[in-house]
Design a protein around this motif. Structure first.
Motif, PDB file in Angstrom:
ATOM      1  N   CYS B 127       0.829  -1.206   0.000  1.00  0.00           N
ATOM      2  CA  CYS B 127       0.000   0.000   0.000  1.00  0.00           C
ATOM      3  C   CYS B 127       0.857   1.247   0.000  1.00  0.00           C
ATOM      4  CB  CYS B 127      -0.924   0.016   1.210  1.00  0.00           C
ATOM      5  SG  CYS B 127      -2.258  -1.161   1.095  1.00  0.00           S
ATOM      6  N   SER B 128       1.962   1.175   0.702  1.00  0.00           N
ATOM      7  CA  SER B 128       2.840   2.326   0.781  1.00  0.00           C
ATOM      8  C   SER B 128       3.358   2.706  -0.606  1.00  0.00           C
ATOM      9  CB  SER B 128       4.000   2.017   1.717  1.00  0.00           C
ATOM     10  OG  SER B 128       4.813   3.135   1.899  1.00  0.00           O
ATOM     11  N   TYR B 131       0.476   4.338  -2.473  1.00  0.00           N
ATOM     12  CA  TYR B 131       0.259   5.649  -1.880  1.00  0.00           C
ATOM     13  C   TYR B 131       1.237   6.662  -2.446  1.00  0.00           C
ATOM     14  CZ  TYR B 131      -0.186   8.838   2.201  1.00  0.00           C
ATOM     15  OH  TYR B 131      -0.384   9.897   3.035  1.00  0.00           O
ATOM     16  N   ARG B 162      -1.348  14.304   5.340  1.00  0.00           N
ATOM     17  CA  ARG B 162      -0.413  13.203   5.601  1.00  0.00           C
ATOM     18  C   ARG B 162       0.048  13.233   7.047  1.00  0.00           C
ATOM     19  NH1 ARG B 162       4.211  13.488   1.243  1.00  0.00           N
ATOM     20  NH2 ARG B 162       4.944  11.675   2.424  1.00  0.00           N
ATOM     21  N   HIS B 234      -6.283   8.764   0.140  1.00  0.00           N
ATOM     22  CA  HIS B 234      -6.882   7.749   1.004  1.00  0.00           C
ATOM     23  C   HIS B 234      -7.478   6.580   0.249  1.00  0.00           C
ATOM     24  CE1 HIS B 234      -6.824  11.453   3.494  1.00  0.00           C
ATOM     25  NE2 HIS B 234      -6.254  10.604   4.313  1.00  0.00           N
ATOM     26  N   GLU B 236      -6.123   3.811  -0.445  1.00  0.00           N
ATOM     27  CA  GLU B 236      -5.814   2.554   0.233  1.00  0.00           C
ATOM     28  C   GLU B 236      -6.598   2.400   1.535  1.00  0.00           C
ATOM     29  OE1 GLU B 236      -4.299   0.241  -1.197  1.00  0.00           O
ATOM     30  OE2 GLU B 236      -3.995   1.572  -2.888  1.00  0.00           O
TER      31      GLU B 236
END
Lengths: 266, 266
Positions: B127-128, B131, B162, B234, B236
């Motif tokens: 996910c990172s 993102y 963030r 957002h 994820e």
DNA sequence: CGTCTATTTGAGCCCCGTCAAAGGCGGTGG
DNA sequence: CCACCGCCTTTGACGGGGCTCAAATAGACG
């Protein structure tokens, strides 16, 4: 038919005869022809399949709520288009054909099967991801720091080298199907200014255009005008040719680690 | 000490008690303190380790041969910095600290071990990556289409959200250690103009600055001025909260496929 | 208190956006 | 084969956003 695709992937990893045959089997009969200027994907769509661009040009783009639109990247034959599907569930941008195109949508399970059978294909895809993010970083640099003229020259250099890498140039000539509106959308200027900048490059004797064809008359000068560093596109290929095969197939990088973690669940 | 890191990863996947403990064990004693404005990585460096930013701000940036420099992204606590290491062998850009920072360099083998032990951590890292590339796409849109004022407002909105996601805001206040030169480098304008645009936002009553602190006085207005779409950060997390856990841990996407292919070699 | 860095301000200029209109060029239908 | 139409390209005029150069002010730090 699949020449450019095979060419592209071959530049990232030495594919065996079985690899290319497996690819051809996978693609055969699944190709879908799409007209130019068709929306392939919209914002919010979910990634259901992996998509290969077999032939044609496609662009990824993103809108501002008031209608302004930026092209994020240009996909050429052989590119894997929906790489984001690996890391997100919904698209935050759109996909549109520039020319008539041939695409192949492949279910994840089928890509899985073929990748399992060939670590070299997996390597090629991994490189493809790195390649495309290197291009994105260069676009950020362009949009932020280069002048409109430099950005335009840079775009042409990038496309020229990418097409050359997949054997789609003949000498200094290449297809250039982008309208000036699309050039403007890619380099972040208005259509009118894109026109003036292209004209400037032509008058300077750097390029020549005839219809949808473009000829690079003086590549060194064009690259100088673009502050173009040819290395940026060839990080992966360079690694490929400068390392022995055994080491290359066992890169000490994150890819393996993350892969290993997921694999442990299987 | 590792709060922000755990917070960040937790927003991508539900980490178990074992996950967070394993992370802490991995990080304990390995933290390296780096002063502000230090070069961490140069162009051409090879990726030897994975790097976590535990505390502080870092930026990735890239030079043009004549010295112009564009900031490509800003890393905040909890971010995985060297994601490119998964897809390339050599860096095509640099890394520099903005503030005093705490980073952890972890050998690939060790990340491998911990990721093997937890599919949830692997999910979080996946996910990172998604993102961070979503942020890059938004920056492309900004640099190409937004005005300087919109870009500046957008940068502030992005950083505010963030930081809020990792618990580093208090009400409307946040750290803002960027100099105006760095703001200019990020949004692609000169230092002087970055100054004027920041001033404009202050005079419009949207923000307030005091030293290295920034207070958002009117978030809705600031977001309007930025053409900011809060969803983009957002994607994820939204997926996370809208799907049952079992399904979420088995995303039908490319990540798995490519992983599987590599794993077959082990 | 001096020095270095960061911020602020002003003036002038040029790159580039906008608006508007005039060609060019391919395609379609009669 | 020609007329027409739509899209793309080209050109001009004008205004504004943002750059450069230069200098003054304000903070941070020892």
């Amino acid at each position: 038919m699949y020449g450019s695709l095979i060419n592209r992937l071959s530049s990232f990893a030495e594919l065996s005869r079985e690899d290319t045959e497996a690819l051809q089997t996978l693609l055969r009969g699944r190709c879908r022809v799409v007209d130019a200027h068709q929306q392939l994907t919209n914002e919010g769509d979910s990634f259901g399949t992996v998509r290969f661009l077999v032939d044609g040009w496609i662009c990824r783009h993103k809108y501002l709520e008031d209608g302004r639109c930026q092209i994020l990247s240009i996909c050429l034959p052989g590119d894997l288009v929906d790489l984001e599907g690996a890391f997100a569930n919904k698209a935050d941008h759109c996909l549109r054909t520039i020319t008539n195109s041939v695409v192949v949508d492949i279910a994840h399970s089928q890509v899985e099967a073929i990748l399992r059978s060939s670590p070299r294909l997996a390597q090629a895809l991994r490189c493809s991801i790195g390649y495309q993010s290197a291009i994105s970083r260069e676009w950020l640099l362009s949009l932020g720091q280069r002048t409109a003229r430099e950005r335009c020259a840079h775009l042409i250099c990038e496309l020229f080298w990418r097409l050359r890498d997949i054997g789609l140039t003949s000498n200094a000539a290449m297809d250039f199907p982008l309208t000036q509106e699309e050039v403007g959308g890619a380099i972040g200027v208005s259509t009118v200014h894109a026109n003036r900048v292209m004209q400037d490059l032509r008058l300077a004797g750097l390029i020549e255009q005839c219809g949808k064809k473009l000829k690079v008359l003086d590549l060194p000068l064009l690259e100088r005008a673009a502050l173009f560093n040819p290395d940026f596109l060839h990080g992966e290929q360079i690694v490929r040719s400068s390392r022995p095969s055994a080491e290359r197939d066992r890169p000490s990088n994150l890819w393996w680690l993350l892969s290993g973690a997921v694999a442990s669940e299987c």
